[in-house]
Design an enzyme around this catalytic site. Sequence first.
Site, PDB file in Angstrom:
ATOM      1  N   ASN A  12      35.950  46.727  48.853  1.00 39.78           N
ATOM      2  CA  ASN A  12      36.106  47.155  47.462  1.00 39.78           C
ATOM      3  C   ASN A  12      34.701  47.411  46.931  1.00 39.78           C
ATOM      4  OD1 ASN A  12      36.508  47.391  44.718  1.00 39.78           O
ATOM      5  ND2 ASN A  12      37.178  45.267  44.413  1.00 39.78           N
ATOM      6  N   LYS A  14      33.851  48.596  44.173  1.00 38.66           N
ATOM      7  CA  LYS A  14      33.737  48.424  42.708  1.00 38.66           C
ATOM      8  C   LYS A  14      32.970  49.619  42.113  1.00 38.66           C
ATOM      9  CE  LYS A  14      34.210  43.524  43.392  1.00 38.66           C
ATOM     10  NZ  LYS A  14      33.966  42.162  42.946  1.00 38.66           N
ATOM     11  N   HIS A  99      43.142  43.658  40.117  1.00 34.69           N
ATOM     12  CA  HIS A  99      41.903  42.922  40.424  1.00 34.69           C
ATOM     13  C   HIS A  99      41.494  42.116  39.184  1.00 34.69           C
ATOM     14  CE1 HIS A  99      37.727  42.023  41.300  1.00 34.69           C
ATOM     15  NE2 HIS A  99      38.034  42.201  42.561  1.00 34.69           N
ATOM     16  N   GLU A 101      38.788  41.715  37.793  1.00 32.13           N
ATOM     17  CA  GLU A 101      37.890  42.435  36.882  1.00 32.13           C
ATOM     18  C   GLU A 101      38.672  43.396  35.993  1.00 32.13           C
ATOM     19  OE1 GLU A 101      35.163  43.665  39.943  1.00 32.13           O
ATOM     20  OE2 GLU A 101      34.592  41.566  40.194  1.00 32.13           O
ATOM     21  N   GLU A 169      42.343  36.020  45.360  1.00 32.59           N
ATOM     22  CA  GLU A 169      40.918  36.041  45.022  1.00 32.59           C
ATOM     23  C   GLU A 169      40.661  35.053  43.884  1.00 32.59           C
ATOM     24  OE1 GLU A 169      38.976  39.918  46.390  1.00 32.59           O
ATOM     25  OE2 GLU A 169      39.744  40.283  44.392  1.00 32.59           O
ATOM     26  N   GLY A 175      31.910  37.308  43.807  1.00 29.46           N
ATOM     27  CA  GLY A 175      30.526  37.677  43.517  1.00 29.46           C
ATOM     28  C   GLY A 175      29.603  36.504  43.225  1.00 29.46           C
ATOM     29  N   SER A 214      33.502  36.346  47.879  1.00 27.63           N
ATOM     30  CA  SER A 214      32.290  35.936  48.614  1.00 27.63           C
ATOM     31  C   SER A 214      32.488  35.822  50.123  1.00 27.63           C
ATOM     32  CB  SER A 214      31.723  34.629  48.044  1.00 27.63           C
ATOM     33  OG  SER A 214      31.317  34.821  46.698  1.00 27.63           O
TER      34      SER A 214
HETATM   35  P1  PGA Z   1      32.890  39.724  46.462  1.00 26.00           P
HETATM   36  O1  PGA Z   1      34.099  40.454  45.704  1.00 26.00           O
HETATM   37  O2  PGA Z   1      33.161  39.856  47.946  1.00 26.00           O
HETATM   38  O3  PGA Z   1      31.658  40.450  46.025  1.00 26.00           O
HETATM   39  O4  PGA Z   1      32.920  38.286  46.033  1.00 26.00           O
HETATM   40  C1  PGA Z   1      35.408  40.358  46.190  1.00 26.00           C
HETATM   41  C2  PGA Z   1      36.334  41.172  45.332  1.00 26.00           C
HETATM   42  O5  PGA Z   1      36.195  41.161  44.106  1.00 26.00           O
HETATM   43  O6  PGA Z   1      37.243  41.844  45.847  1.00 26.00           O
END
Ligand code: PGA
Length: 255
Positions: A12, A14, A99, A101, A169, A175, A214
């Site tokens: 992803n 983003k 997601h 976010e 998640e 992140g 992560s």
């Molecule tokens: P990350 O994000 O691997 O940077 O923690 C995962 C995600 O949001 O899908």
Amino acid sequence: MTPGVKPLVAGNWKMNGTSASLGELTAMAAGFGVALQEKADMLVCVPATLLFQASQTLSSAPISTGAQDCHAAANGAHTGDISTGMIADAGGLAVIVGHSERRTDHAETDAVVLEKAKAGLAEGLMTIVCIGETEAERKAGSTLDILKTQLAGSLPDSWEKGELVVAYEPVWAIGTGLTPTAEDVAEAHGFMRGQLVDRFGEKGGKIRLLYGGSVKPANAAELMAVENVDGALVGGASLKAEDFLGIANAYLEIA
Ligand code: PGA
């Protein structure tokens, strides 16, 4: 891992990447060798602006492309949104919905996510529905309740086309460099599997359950070996071919 279910390593990107980043996709394709292809599927969900170019770049590679969100409607007056038909038209085979976010930045509720999931599946897309608890919810001991509510509210009762995938998640792991322990992931994924089997029967036993938050080359083998973890949804570490392939390569080690 779930017996009989091929894992999926999904990236992803983003809000990262321009046409200058397409070389990473070429490098991913070059490094995704036959031995690994037999072990796992690979998908990269790029920004909508790159979807057509990314799909073209990977047209002869066994790596799929997808989008990171969609609108539930097929078309209409929704400035800035994209429909699932547009995703497919640009070469995308998948879409991420719900997601954290999106849930936070755009106040998307389970009901909104459900409509998007239905639209993705109806278009025949692999539709990755994301769920997960916040840090406060985990500390309050309500992780499994949150997962239950989000699964109940975000997943359609039935679908004819497309593939439904669920990504767990934990919001606090995205992140941050923090991850749950393998035991915590096993508990969450075992719980989700139970919920899906209760609701969908045999079909629920085969839904791919991704872990995200992560995931890095250094922790991928441990996390991906957990029961009922059928792959990863990877943010930061999917931007560079070396890291993303490093994660996928964990499957060469897992028996
Ligand atoms: P990350 O994000 O691997 O940077 O923690 C995962 C995600 O949001 O899908």
